[in-house]
Write a protein that holds these residues in place. Structure first.
Motif, mmCIF file in Angstrom:
data_model
loop_
_atom_site.group_PDB
_atom_site.id
_atom_site.type_symbol
_atom_site.label_atom_id
_atom_site.label_comp_id
_atom_site.label_asym_id
_atom_site.label_seq_id
_atom_site.Cartn_x
_atom_site.Cartn_y
_atom_site.Cartn_z
ATOM 1 N N TRP A 145 32.479 45.101 38.833
ATOM 2 C CA TRP A 145 33.015 43.791 39.215
ATOM 3 C C TRP A 145 32.063 43.066 40.161
ATOM 4 O O TRP A 145 31.839 41.866 40.028
ATOM 5 C CB TRP A 145 34.380 43.938 39.858
ATOM 6 C CG TRP A 145 35.498 44.198 38.894
ATOM 7 C CD1 TRP A 145 35.437 44.240 37.527
ATOM 8 C CD2 TRP A 145 36.855 44.437 39.230
ATOM 9 N NE1 TRP A 145 36.673 44.498 37.002
ATOM 10 C CE2 TRP A 145 37.562 44.621 38.033
ATOM 11 C CE3 TRP A 145 37.535 44.521 40.436
ATOM 12 C CZ2 TRP A 145 38.926 44.870 38.005
ATOM 13 C CZ3 TRP A 145 38.896 44.773 40.414
ATOM 14 C CH2 TRP A 145 39.579 44.937 39.194
ATOM 15 N N PRO A 188 41.181 49.284 38.680
ATOM 16 C CA PRO A 188 40.671 48.452 39.778
ATOM 17 C C PRO A 188 40.276 49.225 41.032
ATOM 18 O O PRO A 188 39.409 48.778 41.778
ATOM 19 C CB PRO A 188 41.829 47.494 40.068
ATOM 20 C CG PRO A 188 42.547 47.387 38.769
ATOM 21 C CD PRO A 188 42.459 48.779 38.176
ATOM 22 N N GLY A 214 37.443 41.149 41.204
ATOM 23 C CA GLY A 214 38.002 41.333 39.864
ATOM 24 C C GLY A 214 38.064 39.993 39.148
ATOM 25 O O GLY A 214 38.297 38.961 39.770
#
Length: 97
Positions: free
Chosen positions: A70, A61, A84
């Motif tokens: 994303w 992430p 996300g």
């Protein structure tokens, strides 16, 4: 994960043309045999992947390539504040090895 109405074909198109740098990042992070399935009635996505020992999936992430992906995918699906994908864990019910 869950798609927004009308986003199925675009989601598929974008994954069919996955960025080489994203594919390399996923592989380098210890992800193998990655598939995403769609339940068409509810637009629910179900991802299955194998993680190698010592994988670094938890660091994804924060990676700039993942952040760009994303942001690219956010208009097509339910996402959180960081773009996300919204994810819900599933309880294992049965496994046959």
């Amino acid at each position: 994960m869950k798609l927004l109405p009308g986003a199925v074909e675009e989601y598929r198109r974008r994954h069919d043309a996955i960025w080489p740098e994203l594919a390399e990042l996923l592989t380098a992070s210890g992800i193998r045999d990655y598939s995403i399935f769609l339940e068409e009635e509810t637009l629910t996505l179900f991802a299955v992947l194998r993680l190698l020992p010592g994988n670094t999936r938890d660091a994804l992430p924060a990676h700039p390539v993942m952040q760009r992906w994303w942001a690219y995918m956010a208009p097509l699906m339910e996402v959180g504040p960081d773009n996300g994908p919204s994810e819900w864990p599933l309880a294992p019910m049965f496994h046959l090895a």
